[in-house]
Scaffold this motif. Structure first.
Motif, mmCIF file in Angstrom:
data_model
loop_
_atom_site.group_PDB
_atom_site.id
_atom_site.type_symbol
_atom_site.label_atom_id
_atom_site.label_comp_id
_atom_site.label_asym_id
_atom_site.label_seq_id
_atom_site.Cartn_x
_atom_site.Cartn_y
_atom_site.Cartn_z
ATOM 1 N N LEU B 144 -12.417 -0.128 3.197
ATOM 2 C CA LEU B 144 -11.517 0.915 2.464
ATOM 3 C C LEU B 144 -10.206 0.003 2.256
ATOM 4 O O LEU B 144 -9.561 0.178 1.049
ATOM 5 C CB LEU B 144 -11.451 2.139 2.801
ATOM 6 N N PHE B 145 -9.681 -0.591 3.333
ATOM 7 C CA PHE B 145 -8.655 -1.250 3.142
ATOM 8 C C PHE B 145 -8.481 -2.573 2.373
ATOM 9 O O PHE B 145 -7.863 -2.895 1.352
ATOM 10 C CB PHE B 145 -7.973 -1.634 4.655
ATOM 11 N N GLY B 146 -9.751 -3.105 2.270
ATOM 12 C CA GLY B 146 -10.046 -4.230 1.597
ATOM 13 C C GLY B 146 -10.031 -3.636 -0.261
ATOM 14 O O GLY B 146 -9.456 -4.140 -1.115
ATOM 15 N N LEU B 147 -10.773 -2.334 -0.256
ATOM 16 C CA LEU B 147 -11.021 -1.967 -1.736
ATOM 17 C C LEU B 147 -9.244 -1.512 -2.153
ATOM 18 O O LEU B 147 -9.085 -1.963 -3.364
ATOM 19 C CB LEU B 147 -11.645 -0.568 -1.521
ATOM 20 N N ALA B 148 -8.479 -0.857 -1.302
ATOM 21 C CA ALA B 148 -7.189 -0.554 -1.591
ATOM 22 C C ALA B 148 -6.442 -1.839 -1.872
ATOM 23 O O ALA B 148 -5.521 -1.893 -2.462
ATOM 24 C CB ALA B 148 -6.327 0.031 -0.395
ATOM 25 N N ASN B 149 -6.694 -3.067 -1.608
ATOM 26 C CA ASN B 149 -6.056 -4.463 -1.735
ATOM 27 C C ASN B 149 -6.326 -4.974 -3.004
ATOM 28 O O ASN B 149 -5.636 -5.702 -3.632
ATOM 29 C CB ASN B 149 -6.310 -5.554 -0.788
ATOM 30 N N VAL B 150 -7.572 -4.585 -3.559
ATOM 31 C CA VAL B 150 -8.004 -5.172 -4.911
ATOM 32 C C VAL B 150 -6.979 -5.066 -6.080
ATOM 33 O O VAL B 150 -6.748 -5.989 -6.814
ATOM 34 C CB VAL B 150 -9.405 -4.680 -5.423
ATOM 35 N N PRO B 151 -6.500 -3.678 -6.367
ATOM 36 C CA PRO B 151 -5.697 -3.525 -7.636
ATOM 37 C C PRO B 151 -4.434 -4.191 -7.472
ATOM 38 O O PRO B 151 -3.935 -4.802 -8.332
ATOM 39 C CB PRO B 151 -5.441 -1.999 -7.608
ATOM 40 N N PHE B 152 -3.885 -4.384 -6.089
ATOM 41 C CA PHE B 152 -2.706 -5.034 -6.001
ATOM 42 C C PHE B 152 -2.848 -6.566 -6.229
ATOM 43 O O PHE B 152 -2.062 -7.059 -6.746
ATOM 44 C CB PHE B 152 -2.203 -4.932 -4.448
ATOM 45 N N ILE B 153 -4.017 -7.303 -5.997
ATOM 46 C CA ILE B 153 -4.187 -8.523 -6.165
ATOM 47 C C ILE B 153 -4.272 -8.682 -7.843
ATOM 48 O O ILE B 153 -3.725 -9.670 -8.134
ATOM 49 C CB ILE B 153 -5.563 -9.131 -5.308
ATOM 50 N N PHE B 154 -4.876 -7.744 -8.329
ATOM 51 C CA PHE B 154 -5.072 -7.962 -9.722
ATOM 52 C C PHE B 154 -3.876 -7.977 -10.572
ATOM 53 O O PHE B 154 -3.421 -8.893 -11.283
ATOM 54 C CB PHE B 154 -5.875 -6.924 -10.366
ATOM 55 N N VAL B 155 -2.696 -7.040 -10.136
ATOM 56 C CA VAL B 155 -1.621 -6.835 -10.922
ATOM 57 C C VAL B 155 -0.513 -7.902 -10.191
ATOM 58 O O VAL B 155 0.367 -8.017 -11.161
ATOM 59 C CB VAL B 155 -1.105 -5.584 -11.266
ATOM 60 N N SER B 156 -0.687 -8.553 -9.254
ATOM 61 C CA SER B 156 0.119 -9.292 -8.549
ATOM 62 C C SER B 156 0.968 -10.385 -9.319
ATOM 63 O O SER B 156 1.965 -10.625 -9.495
ATOM 64 C CB SER B 156 -0.300 -9.765 -7.272
ATOM 65 N N VAL B 157 0.072 -11.015 -10.363
ATOM 66 C CA VAL B 157 0.448 -12.164 -11.006
ATOM 67 C C VAL B 157 1.431 -11.512 -12.378
ATOM 68 O O VAL B 157 2.230 -12.359 -12.871
ATOM 69 C CB VAL B 157 -0.643 -13.084 -11.656
ATOM 70 N N ASN B 158 1.344 -10.104 -12.647
ATOM 71 C CA ASN B 158 1.883 -9.536 -13.856
ATOM 72 C C ASN B 158 3.276 -8.908 -13.310
ATOM 73 O O ASN B 158 4.122 -9.185 -14.153
ATOM 74 C CB ASN B 158 1.334 -8.746 -14.531
ATOM 75 N N VAL B 159 3.216 -8.828 -12.102
ATOM 76 C CA VAL B 159 4.540 -7.999 -11.358
ATOM 77 C C VAL B 159 5.382 -8.967 -10.921
ATOM 78 O O VAL B 159 6.582 -8.736 -10.939
ATOM 79 C CB VAL B 159 3.834 -6.985 -10.622
ATOM 80 N N TRP B 160 4.836 -9.750 -10.085
ATOM 81 C CA TRP B 160 5.643 -10.769 -9.291
ATOM 82 C C TRP B 160 5.815 -12.087 -9.963
ATOM 83 O O TRP B 160 4.810 -12.654 -10.510
ATOM 84 C CB TRP B 160 5.407 -10.847 -7.796
ATOM 85 N N ARG B 161 7.005 -12.790 -9.764
ATOM 86 C CA ARG B 161 6.935 -14.280 -10.224
ATOM 87 C C ARG B 161 6.167 -15.066 -9.301
ATOM 88 O O ARG B 161 6.317 -15.011 -8.108
ATOM 89 C CB ARG B 161 8.497 -14.804 -9.893
ATOM 90 N N THR B 162 5.339 -15.805 -9.825
ATOM 91 C CA THR B 162 4.405 -16.816 -9.314
ATOM 92 C C THR B 162 4.076 -17.838 -10.079
ATOM 93 O O THR B 162 4.313 -17.862 -11.300
ATOM 94 C CB THR B 162 3.089 -15.840 -8.859
ATOM 95 N N LEU B 163 3.673 -18.763 -9.377
ATOM 96 C CA LEU B 163 2.884 -20.136 -10.139
ATOM 97 C C LEU B 163 1.851 -19.925 -10.981
ATOM 98 O O LEU B 163 1.276 -20.503 -11.822
ATOM 99 C CB LEU B 163 3.033 -21.435 -9.215
ATOM 100 N N HIS B 164 0.970 -18.712 -10.286
ATOM 101 C CA HIS B 164 -0.217 -18.556 -10.895
ATOM 102 C C HIS B 164 -0.324 -18.091 -12.402
ATOM 103 O O HIS B 164 0.329 -17.123 -12.388
ATOM 104 C CB HIS B 164 -1.106 -17.586 -9.982
ATOM 105 N N PRO B 165 -1.293 -18.379 -13.218
ATOM 106 C CA PRO B 165 -1.258 -17.902 -14.525
ATOM 107 C C PRO B 165 -1.743 -16.314 -14.688
ATOM 108 O O PRO B 165 -2.099 -16.006 -13.620
ATOM 109 C CB PRO B 165 -2.618 -18.587 -15.179
ATOM 110 N N GLN B 166 -1.044 -15.716 -15.439
ATOM 111 C CA GLN B 166 -1.131 -14.242 -15.697
ATOM 112 C C GLN B 166 -2.420 -13.719 -16.150
ATOM 113 O O GLN B 166 -3.528 -14.681 -16.451
ATOM 114 C CB GLN B 166 0.093 -13.731 -16.600
#
Lengths: 86, 219
Positions: B144-166
């Motif tokens: 369940l903790f793993g599941l809770a992490n999924v939306p965070f991973i998905f939106v992370s590139v759009n919310v925080w500054r990162t080198l990873h493509p959006q």
């Protein structure tokens, strides 16, 4: 105690001039294009692409093989147990 | 292995075998060149990594709260696939980044949270293997903790500054690049379905073996 003080003083006297003559280093987040990086820092793209595809194939084939073996083992165990029951 | 799993596996294998030629025919990305072609395997693997985590988490929730015993087998199967597709994502990503960014790894939100998700499922599998009685419920909580992490991973590139493509990159790809990408996504998805079916079947067989041993002890 006196020895420690002397050691500290010696270290200070040696480090201070070194710090003064040290060249300013580029900051860690400063952008350096890969083309300007020294040759030993550059890896040909083909090596990286080949490594990536090779790794994917090894993992997929390895996992399918391991899963197939585990399934076969379980099936033969079930067959043996059912035969023993009869 | 069921007939359907065999067909899925054969189709996926055939598609993955011709994929290098299709990827080779795709145009080079303007700034990254050849190394960008890692994308065609990296992105489908990353999507399936998240999908496996969603399936493991949802099946675990149904097992924990809905008392559906068979869902535990599906959760375990999906967790194993999360580790497999996760390692593909976490290895192919740095190989691409080394050329594109000049570094193997950066501790930004996307990469770090992906590594954490992978570690959650590695811990889940270790717990299931060595945890003894009660490990199934403890593992379900972990999933369940793993599941809770999924939306965070998905939106992370759009919310925080990162080198990873959006996330907006995929819908804007030209057809010459989008075609090979969707071909690889289909191949990986078929492979995922076959592996999930096979792994869940293995769990059902393990339950059957336990039942047979119990019946033998009682007799």
């Amino acid at each position: 105690m006196r020895f420690c003080r002397a050691l500290f003083l010696a270290a200070l006297l040696t480090a201070a001039p070194a710090a003064l003559v040290a060249q300013p280093q580029p900051s860690a987040d400063e952008f350096v294009p890969m083309e300007e990086a020294p040759p030993e820092e550059q890896i040909p793209a083909i090596n990286l692409v080949a490594a990536a595809y090779g790794f994917v194939w090894i993992v997929v084939v390895g996992y399918v093989w391991s899963l197939g073996r585990r399934l076969q083992k379980a099936e033969s165990e079930i067959a043996a147990l059912e035969q023993r029951r009869r | 292995m069921t007939k359907l799993n065999q067909i899925e596996l054969a189709l996926a294998g055939a598609m993955l075998a011709v994929a290098p030629w299709i990827i080779d025919a795709a145009p080079y990305e303007a700034t990254m060149g050849l190394v960008q072609k890692i994308f065609y395997f990296h992105m489908p693997a990353a999507w399936l990594f998240l999908l496996a985590a969603i399936i493991a988490g949802t099946a675990s929730a149904m097992f924990l709260f809905g008392k559906k015993r068979d869902m535990d087998g599906w959760a375990l199967a999906a967790a194993e696939l999360a580790v497999v597709f996760g390692i593909i994502t976490l290895v192919t990503g740095p190989l691409w980044a080394r050329k594109a960014w000049g570094i193997w790894w950066v501790w930004d939100a996307r990469l770090t949270s992906s590594l954490i998700l992978w570690m959650i499922f590695v811990a889940y599998l270790l717990l299931r293997r060595y945890g003894g009685p009660g490990a199934d419920k403890l593992g379900a909580g972990m999933a369940l903790f793993g599941l809770a992490n999924v939306p965070f991973i998905f939106v992370s590139v759009n919310v925080w500054r990162t080198l990873h493509p959006q996330t907006s990159v995929v819908p804007t790809l030209p057809v010459q690049m989008g075609g090979p990408l969707w071909f690889c996504i289909t191949a990986f998805f078929l492979l995922f379905l076959a592996l999930l079916g096979m792994r869940a079947r293995l769990e059902r067989q393990r339950v059957r073996i336990e039942d047979l041993y119990l019946a033998e002890d009682e007799a």
